[in-house]
Each structure stands twice: as structure tokens, then as C-alpha cells.
Scaffold this motif. Sequence first.
Motif, PDB file in Angstrom:
ATOM      1  N   HIS A  78     -48.115  19.494 -45.528  1.00  0.00           N
ATOM      2  CA  HIS A  78     -49.473  19.422 -46.084  1.00  0.00           C
ATOM      3  C   HIS A  78     -49.535  18.686 -47.423  1.00  0.00           C
ATOM      4  O   HIS A  78     -50.501  17.962 -47.688  1.00  0.00           O
ATOM      5  N   CYS A  79     -48.539  18.873 -48.270  1.00  0.00           N
ATOM      6  CA  CYS A  79     -48.597  18.334 -49.628  1.00  0.00           C
ATOM      7  C   CYS A  79     -48.302  16.836 -49.653  1.00  0.00           C
ATOM      8  O   CYS A  79     -47.857  16.252 -48.658  1.00  0.00           O
ATOM      9  N   GLU A  80     -48.517  16.227 -50.808  1.00  0.00           N
ATOM     10  CA  GLU A  80     -48.130  14.832 -51.017  1.00  0.00           C
ATOM     11  C   GLU A  80     -46.876  14.719 -51.867  1.00  0.00           C
ATOM     12  O   GLU A  80     -46.148  13.730 -51.778  1.00  0.00           O
ATOM     13  N   VAL A  81     -46.634  15.725 -52.707  1.00  0.00           N
ATOM     14  CA  VAL A  81     -45.420  15.775 -53.525  1.00  0.00           C
ATOM     15  C   VAL A  81     -44.854  17.183 -53.437  1.00  0.00           C
ATOM     16  O   VAL A  81     -45.578  18.159 -53.629  1.00  0.00           O
ATOM     17  N   TYR A  82     -43.549  17.279 -53.148  1.00  0.00           N
ATOM     18  CA  TYR A  82     -42.879  18.564 -52.968  1.00  0.00           C
ATOM     19  C   TYR A  82     -41.726  18.618 -53.962  1.00  0.00           C
ATOM     20  O   TYR A  82     -40.688  17.985 -53.778  1.00  0.00           O
ATOM     21  N   PHE A  83     -41.906  19.356 -55.061  1.00  0.00           N
ATOM     22  CA  PHE A  83     -40.842  19.539 -56.037  1.00  0.00           C
ATOM     23  C   PHE A  83     -39.914  20.654 -55.561  1.00  0.00           C
ATOM     24  O   PHE A  83     -40.361  21.773 -55.306  1.00  0.00           O
ATOM     25  N   LYS A  84     -38.626  20.344 -55.460  1.00  0.00           N
ATOM     26  CA  LYS A  84     -37.653  21.314 -54.971  1.00  0.00           C
ATOM     27  C   LYS A  84     -36.588  21.576 -56.028  1.00  0.00           C
ATOM     28  O   LYS A  84     -35.866  20.663 -56.452  1.00  0.00           O
TER      29      LYS A  84
END
Length: 356
Positions: free
Chosen positions: A77-83
Motif C-alpha cells: 500500500h505505501c510508497e516508502v517503507y522504512f525498515k
Amino acid sequence: MNIRLYEPERLNEGFFHVIYSALLKCKNARLVSDPRPLPRILKPREHTSAWADFDGHPVFFDMNDHVFFYDIPALDHCEVYFKANLNWDVTEKVLREAGRLDLKSKILPIFFFSPNPARDRQTRRLNWFRNLGRPRYDICHIVGVYRNYVKEGIPSPFEGQSSECLDPAAYHFWTRHHTQMALKAASIPGYYRLTSRGNRDIEDNRVVFPNLTAWPYSNRIIDGRLTMVNTLPHAVLPWKAAESLAMGRPLIFERAPLVEMPEPFALKKDIHYLELIPSVGGFDLTASVEDPASYRVLSPVTLEEFETRAQWLKQVLADRDRIAAMTEQAFHYADRILIAPVVADFICDQVQRRIH
């Protein structure tokens, strides 16, 4: 940039306090009561996460400390996924098994912050007056364990040097125990304490002790020249690393974490940390991600290696100029890197590069 932060209560919750407060203070972000775009994963374990919106672009913060644990619907769903604790090899395996390698380009590393760096800096200042900034011993080694195998009468698999006996739970306890015993045997002055994580059943006040409350715990870190940070068998970056640096104390990693540490937060060997037991293998990527061995470093370490490396560390600690230089770098990291403007700029710069 118009930044909206979901779940306002996250402002007072650990790692998200760092992210939220930095964006609120430095980027004029707003807390919103709208429901988060997708519900939080609760099974088989709760997924530590938060959502934000940057100019209409959904951004996801995954602050889970497990390298293998992803919220795939959120990633979709997101455009940026910080992990946090991002390992690209493990990530690729997880996405391949999920049939979603196409989502890899959305993922970016983020540092695993201390839950409250402002408190850590305040503790540092208060402790400076308590002992004028002078360490009382070389190493602070306080670490929690989940079981007490000594109390249970279970022998160490490292003594038999048999990798067949290794499993994540046993490896977790025995590496901490043997590391501590080797440091003590090398006559390295320190504060050594295995703690129970609140499980009174495993406490024997000989091998495993009760937890320390926040103030005594912070005092013990300040009283040491370096903080011992156990990373085996996980090979991830625990929040204790940032906590220690925020108090101006460099680190000793059992094994340097096998995760991405993005600039400007990257930790450098022999500058911010020493490595006690290098080159003991990596993640077992041949196993399924459902197999605990696939995201643990389970290569056996001999008791002789623990002892040899403890003697090496003793020699390094004798070089006071070297340790003083590392301490200066830790103070620089605390005062110039672990601060709200740097955190906020990092997040916004990464988002802008990805969405434009």
C-alpha cells in the motif's frame, strides 16, 4: 511539505517518539486522529509500526527488530517503507517467498534509535556531576536473557563444540554467559550482570539477576568506558547501541550487525565500536524464513575463541589514547547525529528522493 502523522499516541512510544518529535519540531508535521491506512499486524506477533502521509504519499515506519518480519500488505500500500534492521539478502528471500519481489524498491533502511535519546543525554549531564565524567571501570555489560540454563543444569553446547546442539534460545543465553565469563577471566574491570527481563523464575542471584531500573542502568553505562552489546545470534542492531552512544560511550559489539545503517547514522568499526568475535558466518539463507535458523547466526564459537578475544580486548583497552579517541567520537555522535534536525532531514530527504 505537508506531513501528517497517524496514531498521535505514538508520540509517547519509544522509537516512534524520536521520529514523531523530530518531524513535529523541525518539519511542522501534524498529528491526526484519522485511522491508519491499514490495521496493525497482531499475529503471530505484534508488528511494531506507524504510518505517516507526506504530501499525499503514504509512508510506513517498520521499527520491528526482526530482519525477516515484514508487513507485506503495508509494503504493497505505501510508497516508502522504512525498515529498521534491514538486511537485503533476508529481505529478498522474504519477498521472493511471498511472491512480491516487485515491492523491493519501496524499502529504505532506517536507524534503530534509542527510545529516548533526549533522556539519555540528560542522564549523561546529570552523571557528569555525579562523578565528574570519570569512568570507574572498562566495560558495562548488562544484558537480558530469557532462560537460565545453568540453573536448569543444562550443559553448554559450546563446551562440546557441537553445532548440532545449537538452537536460537540456547545460543542466545550461552553466548552472553560465555562472553561475560571470558571478560571476567581476562581480569577486565567491569560491571557484569545478566538480567531476567522480569522473569523471577530464572533469577538465582549468581548467574541471572533482577532487572535494573532506568536510573541505575544508565549510571552503570556512564561508569564504564565502553558498553558491551551482544548481537549473537541475531546479528541485528539493538537500541542499546544508540542509547550508549547518546550517553557518550562507544561500543563493543559481540559481532558487527549484518544490517544496513544509513548515513549519517552509520557506525564505523574502530571509531564507534570494537568487534569482539568477527567472522562467524552469516544468515542461513538456504532455509525457509519460517525456520528460526534462517535469520540467526548459529555458527559455533569455541570457548578458546571467547578467551582469546577477551585477551585481545584487554590489550586494546590498555591503549587509553585509542579509547579516548573513540569516546570523543561517541560524544560527537550524540551531539551532532542523534538530534531532531538530523533525524527529520534524513527522513524527509529519503522520502523526497523516492516520490519525485
